[in-house]
Design a protein around this motif. Structure first.
Motif, PDB file in Angstrom:
ATOM      1  N   ARG A 134       0.820  -1.229   0.000  1.00 55.27           N
ATOM      2  CA  ARG A 134       0.000   0.000   0.000  1.00 55.27           C
ATOM      3  C   ARG A 134       0.849   1.273   0.000  1.00 55.27           C
ATOM      4  O   ARG A 134       0.424   2.303   0.525  1.00 55.27           O
ATOM      5  CB  ARG A 134      -0.942   0.017   1.206  1.00 55.27           C
ATOM      6  N   GLN A 135       2.060   1.179  -0.600  1.00 54.14           N
ATOM      7  CA  GLN A 135       2.952   2.334  -0.551  1.00 54.14           C
ATOM      8  C   GLN A 135       2.447   3.514  -1.377  1.00 54.14           C
ATOM      9  O   GLN A 135       2.840   4.659  -1.124  1.00 54.14           O
ATOM     10  CB  GLN A 135       4.361   1.930  -0.999  1.00 54.14           C
ATOM     11  N   ALA A 136       1.620   3.243  -2.390  1.00 55.76           N
ATOM     12  CA  ALA A 136       1.022   4.338  -3.160  1.00 55.76           C
ATOM     13  C   ALA A 136      -0.334   4.608  -2.532  1.00 55.76           C
ATOM     14  O   ALA A 136      -1.293   3.900  -2.787  1.00 55.76           O
ATOM     15  CB  ALA A 136       0.864   3.933  -4.619  1.00 55.76           C
ATOM     16  N   ARG A 181      -2.782   7.081   0.683  1.00 58.56           N
ATOM     17  CA  ARG A 181      -3.249   8.319   1.292  1.00 58.56           C
ATOM     18  C   ARG A 181      -2.288   9.001   2.253  1.00 58.56           C
ATOM     19  O   ARG A 181      -2.500  10.152   2.613  1.00 58.56           O
ATOM     20  CB  ARG A 181      -4.588   8.056   1.992  1.00 58.56           C
ATOM     21  N   TYR A 217      -0.183  11.891  -3.435  1.00 58.28           N
ATOM     22  CA  TYR A 217      -1.239  10.968  -3.842  1.00 58.28           C
ATOM     23  C   TYR A 217      -2.598  11.653  -3.704  1.00 58.28           C
ATOM     24  O   TYR A 217      -3.436  11.619  -4.616  1.00 58.28           O
ATOM     25  CB  TYR A 217      -1.220   9.685  -2.995  1.00 58.28           C
ATOM     26  N   ARG A 225      -5.526  12.100  -6.423  1.00 62.17           N
ATOM     27  CA  ARG A 225      -6.789  11.464  -6.061  1.00 62.17           C
ATOM     28  C   ARG A 225      -7.944  12.476  -6.131  1.00 62.17           C
ATOM     29  O   ARG A 225      -9.028  12.176  -6.604  1.00 62.17           O
ATOM     30  CB  ARG A 225      -6.626  10.900  -4.651  1.00 62.17           C
ATOM     31  N   PHE A 255     -11.928   7.044  -6.509  1.00 65.48           N
ATOM     32  CA  PHE A 255     -10.851   6.063  -6.539  1.00 65.48           C
ATOM     33  C   PHE A 255     -10.858   5.217  -7.819  1.00 65.48           C
ATOM     34  O   PHE A 255      -9.804   4.994  -8.431  1.00 65.48           O
ATOM     35  CB  PHE A 255     -10.972   5.185  -5.288  1.00 65.48           C
ATOM     36  N   SER A 306      -3.570   0.031  -8.592  1.00 66.46           N
ATOM     37  CA  SER A 306      -4.862  -0.464  -9.066  1.00 66.46           C
ATOM     38  C   SER A 306      -5.580  -0.996  -7.835  1.00 66.46           C
ATOM     39  O   SER A 306      -5.280  -0.563  -6.719  1.00 66.46           O
ATOM     40  CB  SER A 306      -4.661  -1.572 -10.103  1.00 66.46           C
ATOM     41  N   ASP A 307      -6.498  -1.916  -7.994  1.00 63.52           N
ATOM     42  CA  ASP A 307      -7.133  -2.547  -6.847  1.00 63.52           C
ATOM     43  C   ASP A 307      -7.433  -3.992  -7.207  1.00 63.52           C
ATOM     44  O   ASP A 307      -7.652  -4.310  -8.380  1.00 63.52           O
ATOM     45  CB  ASP A 307      -8.429  -1.831  -6.463  1.00 63.52           C
ATOM     46  N   ILE A 308      -7.457  -4.861  -6.197  1.00 59.65           N
ATOM     47  CA  ILE A 308      -7.778  -6.266  -6.489  1.00 59.65           C
ATOM     48  C   ILE A 308      -9.193  -6.404  -7.069  1.00 59.65           C
ATOM     49  O   ILE A 308      -9.470  -7.341  -7.794  1.00 59.65           O
ATOM     50  CB  ILE A 308      -7.618  -7.182  -5.248  1.00 59.65           C
ATOM     51  N   PHE A 363     -17.048   2.390  -4.293  1.00 63.60           N
ATOM     52  CA  PHE A 363     -16.297   2.599  -3.056  1.00 63.60           C
ATOM     53  C   PHE A 363     -17.040   3.642  -2.260  1.00 63.60           C
ATOM     54  O   PHE A 363     -17.135   4.788  -2.686  1.00 63.60           O
ATOM     55  CB  PHE A 363     -14.863   3.030  -3.354  1.00 63.60           C
ATOM     56  N   PHE A 421      -2.204 -11.359  -3.407  1.00 66.42           N
ATOM     57  CA  PHE A 421      -2.648 -10.929  -2.072  1.00 66.42           C
ATOM     58  C   PHE A 421      -3.801 -11.818  -1.613  1.00 66.42           C
ATOM     59  O   PHE A 421      -4.893 -11.750  -2.168  1.00 66.42           O
ATOM     60  CB  PHE A 421      -3.196  -9.495  -2.105  1.00 66.42           C
ATOM     61  N   SER A 460      -5.522 -11.571   1.399  1.00 66.10           N
ATOM     62  CA  SER A 460      -5.669 -10.777   2.627  1.00 66.10           C
ATOM     63  C   SER A 460      -6.561 -11.446   3.660  1.00 66.10           C
ATOM     64  O   SER A 460      -6.390 -11.238   4.844  1.00 66.10           O
ATOM     65  CB  SER A 460      -6.238  -9.410   2.276  1.00 66.10           C
ATOM     66  N   HIS A 474       1.863  -5.850   6.618  1.00 61.47           N
ATOM     67  CA  HIS A 474       0.616  -5.573   5.913  1.00 61.47           C
ATOM     68  C   HIS A 474       0.717  -4.130   5.437  1.00 61.47           C
ATOM     69  O   HIS A 474       1.806  -3.555   5.471  1.00 61.47           O
ATOM     70  CB  HIS A 474      -0.610  -5.808   6.800  1.00 61.47           C
TER      71      HIS A 474
HETATM   72  O1  CP3 Z   1       0.017  -1.404  -2.578  1.00 54.48           O
HETATM   73  C1  CP3 Z   1      -0.157  -0.428  -3.351  1.00 54.48           C
HETATM   74  O2  CP3 Z   1       0.304   0.701  -3.109  1.00 54.48           O
HETATM   75  C2  CP3 Z   1      -0.864  -0.682  -4.658  1.00 54.48           C
HETATM   76  C3  CP3 Z   1      -2.241  -0.386  -4.718  1.00 54.48           C
HETATM   77  C4  CP3 Z   1      -3.264  -1.251  -3.996  1.00 54.48           C
HETATM   78  C5  CP3 Z   1      -4.497  -0.720  -3.558  1.00 54.48           C
HETATM   79  N1  CP3 Z   1      -5.275  -1.754  -3.116  1.00 54.48           N
HETATM   80  C6  CP3 Z   1      -4.872   0.694  -3.607  1.00 54.48           C
HETATM   81  C7  CP3 Z   1      -6.006   1.163  -2.814  1.00 54.48           C
HETATM   82  C8  CP3 Z   1      -3.293  -2.629  -3.735  1.00 54.48           C
HETATM   83  C9  CP3 Z   1      -2.209  -3.673  -3.938  1.00 54.48           C
HETATM   84  C10 CP3 Z   1      -4.578  -2.927  -3.196  1.00 54.48           C
HETATM   85  C11 CP3 Z   1      -5.014  -4.289  -2.844  1.00 54.48           C
HETATM   86  C12 CP3 Z   1      -6.262  -4.486  -2.103  1.00 54.48           C
HETATM   87  N2  CP3 Z   1      -7.473  -3.856  -2.282  1.00 54.48           N
HETATM   88  C13 CP3 Z   1      -6.456  -5.490  -1.125  1.00 54.48           C
HETATM   89  C14 CP3 Z   1      -5.424  -6.479  -0.697  1.00 54.48           C
HETATM   90  C15 CP3 Z   1      -4.285  -5.824  -0.025  1.00 54.48           C
HETATM   91  C16 CP3 Z   1      -4.301  -5.826   1.459  1.00 54.48           C
HETATM   92  O3  CP3 Z   1      -4.108  -4.733   2.033  1.00 54.48           O
HETATM   93  O4  CP3 Z   1      -4.396  -6.903   2.048  1.00 54.48           O
HETATM   94  C17 CP3 Z   1      -7.786  -5.400  -0.678  1.00 54.48           C
HETATM   95  C18 CP3 Z   1      -8.429  -6.243   0.405  1.00 54.48           C
HETATM   96  C19 CP3 Z   1      -8.420  -4.374  -1.431  1.00 54.48           C
HETATM   97  C20 CP3 Z   1      -9.849  -3.952  -1.372  1.00 54.48           C
HETATM   98  C21 CP3 Z   1      -9.941  -2.539  -0.969  1.00 54.48           C
HETATM   99  N3  CP3 Z   1      -9.588  -1.470  -1.759  1.00 54.48           N
HETATM  100  C22 CP3 Z   1     -10.408  -2.025   0.259  1.00 54.48           C
HETATM  101  C23 CP3 Z   1     -10.886  -2.863   1.432  1.00 54.48           C
HETATM  102  C24 CP3 Z   1     -10.329  -0.625   0.175  1.00 54.48           C
HETATM  103  C25 CP3 Z   1     -10.780   0.390   1.184  1.00 54.48           C
HETATM  104  C26 CP3 Z   1      -9.635   0.590   2.123  1.00 54.48           C
HETATM  105  C27 CP3 Z   1      -9.714   1.840   2.912  1.00 54.48           C
HETATM  106  O5  CP3 Z   1      -8.895   1.930   3.825  1.00 54.48           O
HETATM  107  O6  CP3 Z   1     -10.557   2.726   2.624  1.00 54.48           O
HETATM  108  C28 CP3 Z   1      -9.775  -0.293  -1.080  1.00 54.48           C
HETATM  109  C29 CP3 Z   1      -9.473   1.058  -1.584  1.00 54.48           C
HETATM  110  C30 CP3 Z   1      -8.045   1.357  -1.910  1.00 54.48           C
HETATM  111  N4  CP3 Z   1      -7.215   0.540  -2.644  1.00 54.48           N
HETATM  112  C31 CP3 Z   1      -7.331   2.556  -1.573  1.00 54.48           C
HETATM  113  C32 CP3 Z   1      -6.060   2.436  -2.148  1.00 54.48           C
HETATM  114  C33 CP3 Z   1      -4.952   3.459  -2.136  1.00 54.48           C
HETATM  115  C34 CP3 Z   1      -7.896   3.735  -0.814  1.00 54.48           C
HETATM  116  C35 CP3 Z   1      -8.734   4.468  -1.796  1.00 54.48           C
HETATM  117  C36 CP3 Z   1      -8.762   5.956  -1.619  1.00 54.48           C
HETATM  118  O7  CP3 Z   1      -7.865   6.651  -2.129  1.00 54.48           O
HETATM  119  O8  CP3 Z   1      -9.735   6.420  -1.011  1.00 54.48           O
END
Ligand code: CP3
Length: 339
Positions: free
Chosen positions: A21-23, A25, A30, A34, A40, A70-72, A85, A200, A202, A315
Motif C-alpha cells: 500500500r505504498q502508493a 493516502r 497521492y 486522487r 478512486f 490499481s485494486d484487487i 467505493f 494478495f 488478505s 501488511h
Molecule cells: O500497494 C499499493 O500501493 C498498490 C495499490 C493497492 C491498492 N489496493 C490501492 C487502494 C493494492 C495492492 C490494493 C489491494 C487491495 N485492495 C487489497 C489487498 C491488499 C491488502 O491490504 O491486504 C484489498 C483487500 C483491497 C480492497 C480494498 N480497496 C479495500 C478494502 C479498500 C478500502 C480501504 C480503505 O482503507 O478505505 C480499497 C481502496 C483502496 N485501494 C485505496 C487504495 C490506495 C484507498 C482508496 C482511496 O484513495 O480512497
C-alpha cells in the motif's frame, strides 16, 4: 534489478525494501492526484494518473520496487459486477453472487477489458529507472470471492462460509472461474512489462486449516505454477495473511513467501526459509515511531542477515503515518543491510 535478484536469492548490495500500500493516502502527492480524479475507481481507470501515483513512492520514499496502482477488485468489476467505493465503508457490490443462477451473470474475458491496467504498466515501465522493479498483483481467488459473495467487507464471513459448508460445489465453481481469469490477467500484466507478481490473500486467516488449503491455497498454487511454467524469470510472491499456524503445510512452485506481521520471522525462517525467499514483516504501526522502527529493522536483520530476505511491512501502510517516518524506514533498511 536488486529486487528481482533478491527474489531469486542472488547476492545484492543491500536488502531491497518496498511497502504494501505504498502508493496511497499518507502521501500528500497521492491525495492531490486522487482529488483531481474525483473518485478512486476513476483514478484506477486513468493510466496517466495511475502511472503517476505508482511512481510517487519510488521518487519520494526511495523504495526499490514500485507496485502497480490499481485494486484487487477490478477483476469482479470487469466480470460485470457493480462496484462502488463508499465513504467510510470501503468497497460495496450491489449485486453479490449467492446462487448458481447468479454465477451465470459473470462475463468471461474480464482480462480483455482490463486494458487500463496494462496501459498503466506500459507507462510506468517507460518512466521507471532500469534498476527498479515494477510489481504487478492480483487478489487471491478466495479473497476476491469473499467480496463477490458478501458484497462488502465483513467481520464474520458468515455468508461466504455458509456457502462453503452447505454448497461447496457452488463456491468451487466460482473459484474456478475467478482462477482462470486471474491466470490470464497476470499473464497480460507480465506481457505489458511487470517484473514480478504478488498474489494478495488478505483474508486467508478467516478459514480453518483444511478449508484454507482446499478453498484458497490450492487455487493460489495453481496460478503460481501456471505463471512459473510460462515465465520462469518472473518472481511470484505469495502473501496469505493470517496463516502463521499453517506454515508446515505450505508448498508449491513460487519464489517468495510474504510473511505477515502476526507471524514471527524466526518461525517463518525455520519452516520456509530454505525453500522460499521471505518478504516482510514489520508491524505497520511501528512506522508511527522511529525508535520502534529501528528496533524492528535491527531485529529482523539479525534474524535474516540479508540472506533470502526482502524487507517490507507485515501488511499495508496506514494513511496517517508521517511520510518522514516511511523515508526513515527505507533509508535505515539500506544502511543496516549494506554489505
Ligand atoms: O500497494 C499499493 O500501493 C498498490 C495499490 C493497492 C491498492 N489496493 C490501492 C487502494 C493494492 C495492492 C490494493 C489491494 C487491495 N485492495 C487489497 C489487498 C491488499 C491488502 O491490504 O491486504 C484489498 C483487500 C483491497 C480492497 C480494498 N480497496 C479495500 C478494502 C479498500 C478500502 C480501504 C480503505 O482503507 O478505505 C480499497 C481502496 C483502496 N485501494 C485505496 C487504495 C490506495 C484507498 C482508496 C482511496 O484513495 O480512497
Amino acid at each position: 534489478m536488486i529486487f528481482v535478484d533478491a527474489c531469486f536469492r542472488k547476492p545484492t548490495p543491500y536488502t531491497p525494501v518496498w511497502m504494501m500500500r505504498q502508493a496511497g493516502r499518507y502521501l500528500p502527492e497521492y491525495m492531490a492526484v486522487r482529488q483531481k480524479a474525483g473518485d478512486f475507481l476513476t483514478l484506477c481507470k486513468n493510466p496517466e494518473m495511475a502511472a503517476k501515483v505508482t511512481l510517487q513512492p519510488v521518487d519520494i520514499i526511495g523504495v526499490d520496487a514500485a507496485i502497480l496502482f490499481s485494486d484487487i477488485l477490478v477483476i469482479p468489476l470487469e466480470m460485470g459486477m457493480d462496484l462502488k467505493f463508499e465513504k467510510g465503508e470501503g468497497p460495496v457490490f450491489s449485486d453479490p453472487i449467492r446462487t448458481t443462477d447468479d454465477l451465470k451473470r459473470l462475463q468471461p474475458d474480464a482480462h480483455e477489458r482490463l486494458t487500463y491496467v496494462y496501459d498503466t504498466i506500459r507507462l510506468v515501465r517507460e518512466r521507471l529507472a532500469n534498476d527498479k522493479a515494477l510489481i504487478g498483483f492480483t487478489g487471491a481467488p478466495w479473497t476476491l470471492i469473499t467480496y463477490m459473495i458478501e458484497g462488502r467487507g465483513t467481520k464474520t464471513y458468515n455468508i461466504v462460509k455458509k456457502l462453503i459448508y452447505t454448497q461447496p460445489d457452488l463456491v468451487h465453481a466460482l473459484l474456478r472461474e475467478v482462477t482462470e481469469t486471474v491466470k490470464l490477467y497476470l499473464e497480460k500484466q507480465i506481457e505489458a512489462g511487470v517484473n514480478a507478481v504478488q498474489i494478495f490473500d488478505s483474508w486467508a486467516g478467516a478459514l480453518e486449516k483444511p478449508v484454507y488449503f482446499e478453498f484458497s491455497w490450492a487455487y493460489m498454487k495453481e496460478i503460481a505454477a501456471y505463471i512459473k511454467g510460462k515465465y520462469p524469470h518472473i518472481p511470484v510472491i505469495m502473501f496469505p495473511k493470517g496463516i502463521g499456524a499453517y506454515l508446515d503445510d505450505i508448498d508449491g512452485e513460487f519464489d517468495v513467501f510474504g510473511v505477515d506481521w502476526g507471524t514471527p520471522m524466526a518461525l517463518a525462517k525455520e519452516k520456509l526459509g530454505e525453500r522460499y525467499v521471505l518478504q516482510g514483516n514489520m508491524e505497520p504501526c511501528r512506522l508511527y515511531s522511529k525508535e520502534a522502527t529501528k528496533t524492528c529493522v535491527e531485529s529482523l536483520h539479525a534474524i535474516m542477515r540479508g540472506d533470502g530476505h526482502i524487507f517490507n511491512l507485515g501488511h499495508g501502510i496506514l494513511p496517517d503515518v508521517p511520510v518522514e517516518n516511511a523515508k526513515y524506514f527505507v533509508n535505515l533498511v539500506h544502511e543496516v543491510t549494506r554489505k
